[in-house]
Design an enzyme around this catalytic site. Sequence first.
Site, PDB file in Angstrom:
ATOM      1  N   GLY A   5       0.800  -1.220   0.000  1.00  0.00           N
ATOM      2  CA  GLY A   5       0.000   0.000   0.000  1.00  0.00           C
ATOM      3  C   GLY A   5       0.833   1.269   0.000  1.00  0.00           C
ATOM      4  N   THR A   8      -0.371   3.832  -2.788  1.00  0.00           N
ATOM      5  CA  THR A   8      -1.715   4.309  -2.439  1.00  0.00           C
ATOM      6  C   THR A   8      -1.645   5.317  -1.304  1.00  0.00           C
ATOM      7  OG1 THR A   8      -2.693   2.224  -3.157  1.00  0.00           O
ATOM      8  CG2 THR A   8      -4.006   3.581  -1.652  1.00  0.00           C
ATOM      9  N   ASP A  26      10.207   3.137  -7.911  1.00  0.00           N
ATOM     10  CA  ASP A  26       9.917   2.331  -9.101  1.00  0.00           C
ATOM     11  C   ASP A  26      10.304   3.052 -10.397  1.00  0.00           C
ATOM     12  OD1 ASP A  26       8.957   0.309  -7.510  1.00  0.00           O
ATOM     13  OD2 ASP A  26       6.854   0.573  -8.068  1.00  0.00           O
ATOM     14  N   ASP A  46      14.463  -7.207  -6.952  1.00  0.00           N
ATOM     15  CA  ASP A  46      14.283  -6.797  -5.561  1.00  0.00           C
ATOM     16  C   ASP A  46      15.613  -6.597  -4.846  1.00  0.00           C
ATOM     17  OD1 ASP A  46      11.112  -7.397  -4.464  1.00  0.00           O
ATOM     18  OD2 ASP A  46      11.697  -7.978  -6.480  1.00  0.00           O
ATOM     19  N   ARG A 130      -1.620  -8.624  -9.222  1.00  0.00           N
ATOM     20  CA  ARG A 130      -0.985  -7.548  -9.987  1.00  0.00           C
ATOM     21  C   ARG A 130      -0.345  -8.086 -11.258  1.00  0.00           C
ATOM     22  NH1 ARG A 130       0.931  -3.361  -6.444  1.00  0.00           N
ATOM     23  NH2 ARG A 130       1.738  -2.312  -8.285  1.00  0.00           N
ATOM     24  N   VAL A 131      -0.274  -7.241 -12.257  1.00  0.00           N
ATOM     25  CA  VAL A 131       0.386  -7.589 -13.518  1.00  0.00           C
ATOM     26  C   VAL A 131       1.658  -6.755 -13.613  1.00  0.00           C
ATOM     27  CG1 VAL A 131       0.188  -7.619 -16.019  1.00  0.00           C
ATOM     28  CG2 VAL A 131      -1.817  -8.135 -14.614  1.00  0.00           C
ATOM     29  N   LYS A 170      -4.205  -3.062   7.832  1.00  0.00           N
ATOM     30  CA  LYS A 170      -5.173  -2.109   8.399  1.00  0.00           C
ATOM     31  C   LYS A 170      -5.877  -1.361   7.267  1.00  0.00           C
ATOM     32  CE  LYS A 170      -3.881  -2.343  12.823  1.00  0.00           C
ATOM     33  NZ  LYS A 170      -4.684  -2.939  13.825  1.00  0.00           N
TER      34      LYS A 170
END
Length: 192
Positions: A5, A8, A26, A46, A130-131, A170
């Site tokens: 998240g 977002t 990213d 990663d 996710r794609v 949460k």
Amino acid sequence: VTNGGKTTLAKKLQKILPNCDIICQDDFFKPESEVETDQRGFKLYDVLDALYMDEMVKCIRSWMNNPAYSCVLTEEAQTASINPKNTEDVYILIVEGFLLYNYEPLNELWDRRYFLTLPYDECKRRRSTRVYQPADTPGYFDGHVWPMYLKYKNELEETASNVVYLDGTKPQEELLSHVYNDIVQELKKQRE
């Protein structure tokens, strides 16, 4: 954590904070052709070597030198609890990413540090929805993504201080409220 998240939360904060910009880690990924592949055939995204981290630091420092040229006081911020009449000299940069606190040149820049966590099952479930380009190969999450998350999280816990850990399970509005209120308190302290 991947799919925790981060983006977002950053975007929601940007809408309600004055003069706020976001720099996303990213945006600094190297092209696929420059990302190493391990013996299993997994592209090693990663890890810090998969990113142009020096460029990211330059971008952050550039923003720090001239934040007013890249910020806009949003309509949402004008109605927020921070009084917009007193925010012309307040600039907020949210740096959002998954390997931020493990890169030493960035560690001197943070005023606040937040780290979203997820349990394995929830993280894997979200990741599967996710794609990605390139797409995750079978076994990639268990063979690379999750082990790298655990490695870097352990390093963070051993070396970094002043990190606020947030439970990514949460509700988004609860996380937003927590971080927003923390930032508002920090801004009040800086004004005193």
